[in-house]
Enzyme design. Structure first.
Site, mmCIF file in Angstrom:
data_model
loop_
_atom_site.group_PDB
_atom_site.id
_atom_site.type_symbol
_atom_site.label_atom_id
_atom_site.label_comp_id
_atom_site.label_asym_id
_atom_site.label_seq_id
_atom_site.Cartn_x
_atom_site.Cartn_y
_atom_site.Cartn_z
ATOM 1 N N HIS A 163 6.709 13.711 -11.001
ATOM 2 C CA HIS A 163 6.996 14.029 -9.596
ATOM 3 C C HIS A 163 7.495 15.477 -9.473
ATOM 4 C CE1 HIS A 163 8.022 9.506 -9.312
ATOM 5 N NE2 HIS A 163 6.927 9.673 -8.609
ATOM 6 N N LYS A 191 9.561 -4.025 -1.249
ATOM 7 C CA LYS A 191 9.481 -3.714 -2.681
ATOM 8 C C LYS A 191 10.890 -3.678 -3.264
ATOM 9 C CE LYS A 191 6.783 -0.273 -5.256
ATOM 10 N NZ LYS A 191 6.018 0.960 -5.086
ATOM 11 N N ARG A 245 -3.130 11.446 -11.016
ATOM 12 C CA ARG A 245 -2.985 11.374 -12.470
ATOM 13 C C ARG A 245 -4.305 11.084 -13.158
ATOM 14 N NH1 ARG A 245 1.851 7.170 -11.953
ATOM 15 N NH2 ARG A 245 0.273 6.464 -10.475
ATOM 16 N N SER A 248 6.967 5.818 -12.572
ATOM 17 C CA SER A 248 8.330 5.283 -12.476
ATOM 18 C C SER A 248 8.387 3.885 -13.083
ATOM 19 C CB SER A 248 8.773 5.220 -11.014
ATOM 20 O OG SER A 248 8.796 6.493 -10.454
HETATM 21 O O1 PNS Z 1 5.598 6.200 -5.038
HETATM 22 P P1 PNS Z 1 4.632 5.279 -4.346
HETATM 23 O O2 PNS Z 1 5.274 3.922 -4.120
HETATM 24 O O3 PNS Z 1 3.317 5.179 -5.049
HETATM 25 O O4 PNS Z 1 4.344 5.936 -2.887
HETATM 26 C C1 PNS Z 1 3.443 5.357 -1.980
HETATM 27 C C2 PNS Z 1 3.704 5.879 -0.551
HETATM 28 C C3 PNS Z 1 5.139 5.627 -0.152
HETATM 29 C C4 PNS Z 1 3.436 7.359 -0.515
HETATM 30 C C5 PNS Z 1 2.736 5.132 0.424
HETATM 31 O O5 PNS Z 1 2.811 3.777 0.202
HETATM 32 C C6 PNS Z 1 3.002 5.410 1.896
HETATM 33 O O6 PNS Z 1 2.740 6.485 2.380
HETATM 34 N N1 PNS Z 1 3.568 4.397 2.597
HETATM 35 C C7 PNS Z 1 3.978 4.506 4.010
HETATM 36 C C8 PNS Z 1 3.118 3.667 4.950
HETATM 37 C C9 PNS Z 1 1.877 4.433 5.312
HETATM 38 O O7 PNS Z 1 1.914 5.389 6.056
HETATM 39 N N2 PNS Z 1 0.732 4.018 4.719
HETATM 40 C C10 PNS Z 1 -0.513 4.782 4.814
HETATM 41 C C11 PNS Z 1 -1.489 4.219 5.792
HETATM 42 S S1 PNS Z 1 -2.288 2.816 5.191
#
Ligand code: PNS
Length: 159
Positions: free
Chosen positions: A17, A41, A90, A127
């Site tokens: 990150h 989560k 990645r 993570s």
């Molecule tokens: O670290 P992560 O858990 O892989 O991050 C994922 C994250 C938080 C970036 C993603 O799930 C997200 O943007 N969630 C917010 C809800 C949203 O806007 N979803 C996208 C439209 S489907």
């Protein structure tokens, strides 16, 4: 002002990150590291703990700040005048889901997603992997900054 968001769960933040955050900070006037408040989560660290851990390890970057949000990321972008979402890719396995999210976000709001190739040293890092290793007493010192390693050790020992 060119403002970008690096969104994620950051439970906990890793060198992977940090690599993306640092590189993004060179291309934008301001980068917001935004921690998702995800009620579904289960997480190892609370959102407040994560904000404080991220603030500590990003304080050397003068144009990076840390925040949290719940709901749709594009709504956060709109209310905070953020034009771009920056994500690290990645491997091919990240691509399908990330592309789908980027397209939904673009279609709904015009917010662009910019993908950065994760540096090869960090391409295996996540993570979840860090938490799993830490849980079983594995050495994660090459994967997270020292303060995060200490926080992980304390949290795992206290569980
Ligand atoms: O670290 P992560 O858990 O892989 O991050 C994922 C994250 C938080 C970036 C993603 O799930 C997200 O943007 N969630 C917010 C809800 C949203 O806007 N979803 C996208 C439209 S489907």
């Amino acid at each position: 002002m060119r403002r970008a968001v690096c969104p994620g769960s950051f439970d906990p933040i890793t060198y992977g990150h940090l690599d993306i955050i640092e590189r993004a900070s060179r291309h934008f006037d301001e980068v917001i590291v935004a921690v998702l408040e995800n009620r579904t989560k289960s997480s190892l660290f609370t959102v407040d703990e994560r904000i404080s851990m991220i603030s500590e390890v990003t304080k050397k970057f003068s144009n990076v700040r840390v925040d949290s949000w719940s709901g749709l990321l594009v709504d956060y972008c709109k209310s905070n005048s953020v034009q771009s979402i920056v994500k690290g890719l990645r491997a091919v396995s990240d691509f399908d889901y990330e592309l789908q999210m980027a397209q939904v976000n673009l279609q709904g709001s015009g917010v662009e997603t910019m993908f950065m190739a994760t540096s090869p040293t960090h391409s295996f890092l996540s993570s979840s992997l860090v938490k799993e290793l830490a849980h079983y007493g594995g050495d994660v010192s090459s994967m997270v900054p020292p303060s995060i390693n200490e926080a992980l050790k304390r949290r795992v020992a206290g569980k």
